[in-house]
Enzyme design. Structure first.
Site, PDB file in Angstrom:
ATOM      1  CB  CYS A  79      -0.990  -0.026   1.162  1.00  0.00           C
ATOM      2  SG  CYS A  79      -2.387   1.114   0.931  1.00  0.00           S
ATOM      3  CG  HIS A 181      -4.294  -2.986   2.513  1.00  0.00           C
ATOM      4  ND1 HIS A 181      -3.408  -2.627   3.512  1.00  0.00           N
ATOM      5  CD2 HIS A 181      -4.901  -1.841   2.124  1.00  0.00           C
ATOM      6  CE1 HIS A 181      -3.482  -1.331   3.724  1.00  0.00           C
ATOM      7  NE2 HIS A 181      -4.379  -0.824   2.889  1.00  0.00           N
ATOM      8  CD  GLU A 183      -2.776  -5.975   4.972  1.00  0.00           C
ATOM      9  OE1 GLU A 183      -3.113  -4.817   5.296  1.00  0.00           O
ATOM     10  OE2 GLU A 183      -2.059  -6.222   3.972  1.00  0.00           O
TER      11      GLU A 183
END
Length: 228
Positions: A79, A181, A183
């Site tokens: 990011c 992102h 995750e």
């Protein structure tokens, strides 16, 4: 050991949980003195470019990050962390970046709503050890108002269309960036984090498979990862 850099900005504990889930050793670090023990480094980030660079300077991390990159150990920015890898940004002024990759961060032009928030499809640009798991129908979760105008198209591994072709994954030698992102990107993100955890060694790809099951956007998917 994967070091996840805590410099006051970023979703680092979600990243840590993702590596824990994958069975990849990781640790949250805060100082340059901890870099020597690392095999690879991850720089997260949310917020404004200039503020993030100021925090890195305040913590004496800029020189250490550049030295880590020069050591040829894998380094990943996600990011805002990806944007920091580049030369400069025009976000709220003119700010110098880490200068590890060639390009400049600029505001996403119209016509779509800014910021981009949500899922977008990844379009592979070229085959690379980090993107072996991408099949052309993979989606990742983006939250950003600025994107990178790369100065060298050869570093593009994948893009995402949002009025312009947003560089979604970039890589040059040991330096890697993901604009989204990982995750928060379900199995697509897990696969990419796994690839980074073993990058550049892909020797086990055809030998031994481990099945990982995760909940993904209302369903359950099984994803096969190769392991040594």
């Amino acid at each position: 050991m994967i070091g996840i850099l805590d410099y006051g900005v970023g979703n680092l504990f979600s990243v840590k949980k993702a590596f824990d889930y994958l069975g990849e050793p990781s640790v949250v670090i805060q100082s340059a003195s901890e870099f020597d023990a690392l095999d690879r480094l991850l720089i997260p980030g949310v917020g404004a470019f200039g503020d993030a660079m100021e925090l890195l300077h305040d913590r004496d991390l800029v020189t250490a990050i550049r030295a880590f990159a020069a050591s040829n150990r894998p380094l990943l920015g996600i990011c805002l962390g990806m944007q920091l890898l580049f030369d400069a940004s025009s976000e709220h002024g003119d700010h110098a970046g880490l200068g590890l990759l060639p390009g400049r961060v600029e505001r996403i032009p119209g016509p779509y709503k800014i910021p981009q928030v949500g899922w977008n499809q990844l379009q592979p640009a070229r085959r690379h050890a980090l993107t072996l798991s991408l099949e052309g129908e993979d989606y990742a979760y983006f939250v950003h108002s600025y994107y990178v105008r790369v100065a060298d198209d050869s570093i593009l591994l994948a893009t995402a269309e949002y009025g312009v072709d947003v560089p979604a994954i970039v890589a040059q030698n040991n330096i890697v960036g993901m604009q989204f992102h990982p995750e928060k990107s379900s199995n697509t993100g897990l696969k990419l984090l796994k690839q980074f955890a073993v990058f550049p060694d892909q020797s086990g790809v055809a030998r031994d498979e481990k099945t990982i099951t995760t909940s993904a956007r209302g369903g359950v998917e099984r994803v096969h990862f190769a392991r040594d």
